[in-house]
Scaffold this motif. Structure first.
Motif, PDB file in Angstrom:
ATOM      1  N   HIS A 259      50.470  48.280  40.820  1.00 42.90           N
ATOM      2  CA  HIS A 259      50.075  47.871  39.470  1.00 42.90           C
ATOM      3  C   HIS A 259      49.254  46.583  39.496  1.00 42.90           C
ATOM      4  O   HIS A 259      49.083  45.953  38.454  1.00 42.90           O
ATOM      5  N   TRP A 260      48.732  46.207  40.675  1.00 39.47           N
ATOM      6  CA  TRP A 260      48.033  44.931  40.794  1.00 39.47           C
ATOM      7  C   TRP A 260      46.767  44.820  39.942  1.00 39.47           C
ATOM      8  O   TRP A 260      46.450  43.705  39.466  1.00 39.47           O
ATOM      9  N   PRO A 261      45.999  45.908  39.695  1.00 40.54           N
ATOM     10  CA  PRO A 261      44.824  45.734  38.820  1.00 40.54           C
ATOM     11  C   PRO A 261      45.217  45.242  37.419  1.00 40.54           C
ATOM     12  O   PRO A 261      44.537  44.387  36.846  1.00 40.54           O
ATOM     13  N   GLN A 262      46.320  45.787  36.903  1.00 37.49           N
ATOM     14  CA  GLN A 262      46.776  45.364  35.584  1.00 37.49           C
ATOM     15  C   GLN A 262      47.345  43.946  35.635  1.00 37.49           C
ATOM     16  O   GLN A 262      47.217  43.181  34.674  1.00 37.49           O
ATOM     17  N   GLY A 266      46.056  40.912  33.322  1.00 36.45           N
ATOM     18  CA  GLY A 266      47.029  40.185  32.506  1.00 36.45           C
ATOM     19  C   GLY A 266      47.002  38.692  32.767  1.00 36.45           C
ATOM     20  O   GLY A 266      47.128  37.888  31.837  1.00 36.45           O
ATOM     21  N   VAL A 267      46.828  38.295  34.025  1.00 34.37           N
ATOM     22  CA  VAL A 267      46.772  36.877  34.372  1.00 34.37           C
ATOM     23  C   VAL A 267      45.636  36.182  33.625  1.00 34.37           C
ATOM     24  O   VAL A 267      45.794  35.083  33.083  1.00 34.37           O
ATOM     25  N   VAL A 268      44.464  36.820  33.574  1.00 34.81           N
ATOM     26  CA  VAL A 268      43.318  36.212  32.893  1.00 34.81           C
ATOM     27  C   VAL A 268      43.528  36.190  31.382  1.00 34.81           C
ATOM     28  O   VAL A 268      43.190  35.207  30.710  1.00 34.81           O
ATOM     29  N   LEU A 378      49.395  42.755  25.789  1.00 31.87           N
ATOM     30  CA  LEU A 378      49.968  42.514  27.115  1.00 31.87           C
ATOM     31  C   LEU A 378      51.024  43.549  27.504  1.00 31.87           C
ATOM     32  O   LEU A 378      50.989  44.061  28.627  1.00 31.87           O
ATOM     33  N   PRO A 379      51.976  43.911  26.629  1.00 33.42           N
ATOM     34  CA  PRO A 379      52.943  44.955  27.025  1.00 33.42           C
ATOM     35  C   PRO A 379      52.286  46.306  27.290  1.00 33.42           C
ATOM     36  O   PRO A 379      52.809  47.111  28.067  1.00 33.42           O
ATOM     37  N   VAL A 389      59.404  43.362  33.994  1.00 35.63           N
ATOM     38  CA  VAL A 389      59.218  42.518  35.173  1.00 35.63           C
ATOM     39  C   VAL A 389      57.735  42.266  35.444  1.00 35.63           C
ATOM     40  O   VAL A 389      57.344  41.145  35.800  1.00 35.63           O
ATOM     41  N   ALA A 390      56.881  43.280  35.279  1.00 36.74           N
ATOM     42  CA  ALA A 390      55.448  43.088  35.512  1.00 36.74           C
ATOM     43  C   ALA A 390      54.854  42.109  34.512  1.00 36.74           C
ATOM     44  O   ALA A 390      54.046  41.239  34.874  1.00 36.74           O
ATOM     45  N   LEU A 391      55.258  42.233  33.267  1.00 36.39           N
ATOM     46  CA  LEU A 391      54.769  41.319  32.243  1.00 36.39           C
ATOM     47  C   LEU A 391      55.295  39.906  32.475  1.00 36.39           C
ATOM     48  O   LEU A 391      54.565  38.920  32.288  1.00 36.39           O
TER      49      LEU A 391
END
Length: 493
Positions: A259-262, A266-268, A378-379, A389-391
């Protein structure tokens, strides 16, 4: 090998399963509104606790760092504020994993208790003059606990409201979370402003600053009551019914591998959102006081009025986002900040109360475009089984690196450059990065959350959805690709 092939085939069949009438959630709007209010009020309690530190930053610097000079006191005060953000990703991963396994409601209750307790403890710590270096050490420990619990709070609150709302009203419902945040900030700033006016500088420095921290205990109890009376989100309950224990293994590893692309997107998103948020709501009172020379009470009063005005604007923006889409609204805010940040800060530094107010108001209206949309956008980046956890990872890593450090970085940059326009340039840089990233973010307004069947408000909407089930499960191909990658990885073992 055969088991892995069977597992892969099972994944594919599960992902390709046709949408059925029973899969669609008909949201009880009364329960959804209750979830919004209770979560937003709980979040208000959290951000009251978290926010009063910002409003008392100058006083805290004098109480706990009296061995240093005036400007350095503020730097050390904000450094302690920023250090707590270092543990937020750890808290986010910890509470996020529990939230995806045990449920959203239980974890949100725990984070609230920890936050209120640590804030109360901050008000009990003796000053530097009484216990010396032990005072800032105890302050740091309390802030670390506060930051650890906050790591699971906001991401959990976003997840809870997004999963409890009908798809076509997710923007408006989720904007209520930021109303809670603003209400918490307003409560904190109002109490500090009133106390500063009534007590005066000497009494405020001596003992008055402790009062807002003591209020955290009863407010925490109110929030605890509200959250205990919530029901678990229907999205999480639906997932839990068909969830196997094997899906829980290596949860964080799967998030980073598949899920790293998302995560990056999300970080940006969190980066520019929180740079502007912390700049205006956390750093601005100290900027007006220390950099521009306004009285401490005047600076707090400006921000207090601005936040009151923002509440209806955020709700309006949330309503609009459900109609025009989150992406358009966010891009409008980003472009507006790139164009208007310099004029706004020139107005803020003009010395005229009217100009200062309108300079702050311009920033506030543009910030409202983010506050109204981020709790729903974001969700939607993540699938249900990893959403919390990803969020939490995404949000807290970005906040720790860019949001919570904003007051400290601004204090330091202004000190070494002696240029009061640095905050405007900082906002512009963050927003330019945001504009470029938004072109890679999928519009999900009005659609089902990733990994979930649609959630509707009326029964007649179910018939409409079943006419085009492919559109309803827009995320299906993405899900299949991820499951194939997981199966391929397990085959290699």
């Amino acid at each position: 090998m055969v088991d892995n092939v069977k597992k892969w085939t099972g994944f594919r069949k599960k992902s390709e399963r046709k949408l059925k009438k029973d899969d669609i959630t008909i949201v009880d709007t009364t329960a959804a509104k209750k979830a919004v209010v209770a979560t937003a009020l709980g979040n208000a309690m959290e951000w009251f606790d978290f926010g009063i530190y910002s409003y008392l930053a100058v006083t805290i610097g004098k109480v706990f760092f009296s061995g240093t000079s005036g400007p350095l006191q503020l730097v050390f005060s904000f450094a302690t504020f920023a250090v707590a953000f270092l543990v937020r990703p750890i808290g986010g991963m910890f509470f996020g994993m529990l939230g995806d396994k045990l449920g959203r409601k239980k974890i949100l209750t725990i984070t609230l208790v920890l936050m209120s307790f640590s804030t109360l403890c901050m008000g009990l710590i003796p000053s530097y003059e009484r216990i010396g270096n032990l005072a800032p050490i105890l302050l740091l420990i309390a802030r670390l606990v506060q930051g650890f619990s906050a790591g699971g709070e906001y991401s959990g609150a976003m997840t809870f409201i997004a999963e409890s709302s009908p798809d076509k009203k997710r923007g408006f419902f989720s904007s209520g979370l930021e109303v809670g945040t603003l209400a918490g900030y307003i409560g904190g700033s109002a109490i500090v402003t009133i106390l500063s006016y009534i007590l005066g500088p000497e009494k405020m420095l001596d003992w008055g600053w402790r009062i807002p921290f003591f209020i955290a205990a009863p407010m925490g109890l109110i929030g605890l009551y509200l959250r205990n009376n919530l029901e678990e989100t229907p999205v999480f309950e639906a997932m839990s019914e068909g969830k196997h224990k094997e899906n829980e293994k290596g949860l964080i590893k799967k998030v980073f591998l598949y899920h790293w692309p998302q995560l990056l997107k999300g970080v940006v998103l969190v980066l520019f959102f929180n740079v502007v948020d912390y700049m205006l709501l956390s750093y601005m009172p100290s900027y007006l006081n220390v950099v521009l020379g306004y009285g401490e009470t005047m600076g707090l009063l400006f921000i207090l009025i601005i936040m009151f005005i923002m509440i209806p604007i955020v709700l309006l923006m949330g309503f609009i986002s459900d109609r025009v889409g989150n992406k358009r609204l966010i891009l409008g805010g980003l472009i507006g900040l790139v164009i208007l940040s310099i004029p706004s800060f020139k107005m803020i530094g003009s010395g005229s109360h009217v100009s200062v107010f309108f300079g702050l108001l311009i920033l506030a209206v543009l910030l409202a475009t983010f506050e109204a949309t981020m709790p729903s956008m974001l969700p939607s980046l993540f699938f249900t089984e990893v959403r919390y956890v990803a969020l939490a990872i995404t949000f807290n890593i970005s906040v720790s690196l860019f949001g919570g450090t904003t007051p400290l970085v601004m204090s330091w940059l202004i000190k070494i450059t002696e240029n009061p326009m640095v905050p405007a340039y900082y906002i512009m840089a963050a927003c330019i990065i945001g504009i470029l990233t938004m072109f890679f973010v999928k519009e999900t307004t009005g659609k089902a959350l990733r990994g979930s069947a649609p959630a509707v408000e009326e029964k007649q909407e179910v018939v409409e959805i079943l006419e085009d089930p492919g559109e309803a499960l827009w995320w299906k191909e993405e899900k299949i690709n991820i499951e194939e990658k997981i199966a391929d990885s397990e085959n290699e073992k």
